[in-house]
Enzyme design. Structure first.
Site, PDB file in Angstrom:
ATOM      1  N   CYS A 195      38.566 -30.841  50.052  1.00 20.05           N
ATOM      2  CA  CYS A 195      37.616 -31.242  49.018  1.00 20.05           C
ATOM      3  C   CYS A 195      36.461 -30.238  48.998  1.00 20.05           C
ATOM      4  O   CYS A 195      35.874 -29.934  50.034  1.00 20.05           O
ATOM      5  CB  CYS A 195      37.102 -32.636  49.354  1.00 20.05           C
ATOM      6  SG  CYS A 195      35.576 -33.109  48.557  1.00 20.05           S
ATOM      7  N   GLU A 196      36.165 -29.717  47.826  1.00 14.82           N
ATOM      8  CA  GLU A 196      35.098 -28.715  47.743  1.00 14.82           C
ATOM      9  C   GLU A 196      33.713 -29.312  47.925  1.00 14.82           C
ATOM     10  O   GLU A 196      32.755 -28.586  48.162  1.00 14.82           O
ATOM     11  CB  GLU A 196      35.177 -27.951  46.425  1.00 14.82           C
ATOM     12  CG  GLU A 196      34.810 -28.731  45.196  1.00 14.82           C
ATOM     13  CD  GLU A 196      34.915 -27.898  43.930  1.00 14.82           C
ATOM     14  OE1 GLU A 196      34.111 -28.142  43.034  1.00 14.82           O
ATOM     15  OE2 GLU A 196      35.793 -27.017  43.831  1.00 14.82           O
ATOM     16  N   HIS A 197      33.584 -30.628  47.829  1.00 11.19           N
ATOM     17  CA  HIS A 197      32.268 -31.247  47.972  1.00 11.19           C
ATOM     18  C   HIS A 197      31.866 -31.458  49.428  1.00 11.19           C
ATOM     19  O   HIS A 197      30.680 -31.387  49.750  1.00 11.19           O
ATOM     20  CB  HIS A 197      32.233 -32.585  47.229  1.00 11.19           C
ATOM     21  CG  HIS A 197      32.477 -32.443  45.764  1.00 11.19           C
ATOM     22  ND1 HIS A 197      33.232 -33.332  45.047  1.00 11.19           N
ATOM     23  CD2 HIS A 197      32.094 -31.485  44.888  1.00 11.19           C
ATOM     24  CE1 HIS A 197      33.285 -32.948  43.791  1.00 11.19           C
ATOM     25  NE2 HIS A 197      32.611 -31.829  43.670  1.00 11.19           N
ATOM     26  N   HIS A 198      32.847 -31.753  50.289  1.00 12.48           N
ATOM     27  CA  HIS A 198      32.532 -32.032  51.696  1.00 12.48           C
ATOM     28  C   HIS A 198      33.334 -31.167  52.662  1.00 12.48           C
ATOM     29  O   HIS A 198      33.135 -31.261  53.866  1.00 12.48           O
ATOM     30  CB  HIS A 198      32.809 -33.503  52.009  1.00 12.48           C
ATOM     31  CG  HIS A 198      32.062 -34.441  51.129  1.00 12.48           C
ATOM     32  ND1 HIS A 198      32.625 -35.027  50.015  1.00 12.48           N
ATOM     33  CD2 HIS A 198      30.782 -34.874  51.180  1.00 12.48           C
ATOM     34  CE1 HIS A 198      31.724 -35.785  49.421  1.00 12.48           C
ATOM     35  NE2 HIS A 198      30.605 -35.713  50.095  1.00 12.48           N
TER      36      HIS A 198
ATOM     37  N   GLN B 215      40.709 -32.865  43.081  1.00 15.03           N
ATOM     38  CA  GLN B 215      42.069 -33.244  42.694  1.00 15.03           C
ATOM     39  C   GLN B 215      42.308 -33.039  41.203  1.00 15.03           C
ATOM     40  O   GLN B 215      43.404 -32.646  40.789  1.00 15.03           O
ATOM     41  CB  GLN B 215      42.338 -34.695  43.090  1.00 15.03           C
ATOM     42  CG  GLN B 215      43.758 -35.133  42.822  1.00 15.03           C
ATOM     43  CD  GLN B 215      44.050 -36.501  43.375  1.00 15.03           C
ATOM     44  OE1 GLN B 215      43.479 -36.910  44.381  1.00 15.03           O
ATOM     45  NE2 GLN B 215      44.948 -37.225  42.730  1.00 15.03           N
TER      46      GLN B 215
ATOM     47  N   HIS C 191      41.701 -39.256  50.169  1.00 17.60           N
ATOM     48  CA  HIS C 191      40.593 -38.327  50.400  1.00 17.60           C
ATOM     49  C   HIS C 191      39.804 -38.746  51.632  1.00 17.60           C
ATOM     50  O   HIS C 191      39.241 -39.846  51.656  1.00 17.60           O
ATOM     51  CB  HIS C 191      39.673 -38.291  49.175  1.00 17.60           C
ATOM     52  CG  HIS C 191      40.325 -37.690  47.973  1.00 17.60           C
ATOM     53  ND1 HIS C 191      39.965 -36.457  47.487  1.00 17.60           N
ATOM     54  CD2 HIS C 191      41.328 -38.140  47.172  1.00 17.60           C
ATOM     55  CE1 HIS C 191      40.710 -36.171  46.425  1.00 17.60           C
ATOM     56  NE2 HIS C 191      41.546 -37.173  46.218  1.00 17.60           N
TER      57      HIS C 191
ATOM     58  N   CYS D 234      37.018 -37.742  52.568  1.00 14.28           N
ATOM     59  CA  CYS D 234      35.596 -37.924  52.272  1.00 14.28           C
ATOM     60  C   CYS D 234      35.304 -39.362  51.839  1.00 14.28           C
ATOM     61  O   CYS D 234      34.177 -39.833  51.982  1.00 14.28           O
ATOM     62  CB  CYS D 234      35.116 -36.921  51.220  1.00 14.28           C
ATOM     63  SG  CYS D 234      35.990 -37.008  49.655  1.00 14.28           S
TER      64      CYS D 234
END
Length: 191
Positions: free
Chosen positions: A80-83, A121, A149, A151
């Site tokens: 995941c690019e956010h976390h 995703q 996920h 996250c």
């Protein structure tokens, strides 16, 4: 491109992270962790150095087959690019050829190309779909991804049983009848 300089920079970065969480990077169990983590990150992001269309073009064959081709339950692992935490699950892909088929193993390889990048995703679904559509130029393409996920499971809302489903359809799969056939095939156990 992954070089020794690039690897060394990643190792230094992981040393800094370990120190900043309050650990001693010289502790026996952690001495080799920065190098192992750096090599893992290089592998998990190796998709940036790969070309999905080139993979497909290497195994395209002229064939007058005009019915649906489905490859389902393709395992995928991404970050995941956010976390920068993992998400993982299955991709299901179908296409209806228009003069060319592709070697079946190339579809999972295309999934890996785009999954081995920092991702969301939704974009992963779109990237796979557009790569197949633009390269093969089939009558239609469908991609469905189901993923869990970390996250959402390990932090934040901490929902262990949630699964995210994304889908994309082009060409003939925009017709309800064709889409329903695909969705029925990926949800059935034919073996």
């Amino acid at each position: 491109m992954n070089t020794e300089k690039h690897l060394n920079a990643l190792i230094a970065s992981y040393e800094t992270v370990i120190e900043n969480v309050g650990e001693d990077v010289r502790r026996e169990g952690l001495v080799k962790t920065p190098e192992r983590a750096a090599k893992a990150m290089e592998f998990l992001t190796s998709g940036y150095e790969q070309d999905g269309p080139a993979i497909l073009r290497k195994a395209m064959f002229a064939e007058d087959y005009k019915d649906m081709v489905v490859v389902k339950d393709i395992e995928l692992y991404s970050l995941c690019e956010h976390h920068m935490l993992p998400f993982f699950g299955k991709a299901h892909i179908a296409y209806i050829p228009d003069g060319h088929i592709v070697g079946l193993s190339k579809l999972p390889r295309v999934v890996d190309v785009f999954a081995r990048r920092l991702q969301v995703q939704e974009r992963l679904t779109h990237d796979i779909l557009e790569c197949i559509n633009d390269t093969l130029r089939p009558q239609g393409v469908a991609v469905v991804i189901e993923a869990a996920h970390m996250c959402m499971m390990m932090r934040g809302v901490q929902k262990q049983n949630s699964v995210t489903t994304t889908s994309g359809f082009r060409g003939q799969f925009e017709k309800q009848e064709t889409r329903n056939e695909f969705l029925k095939l990926i949800s059935s156990n034919l073996s």
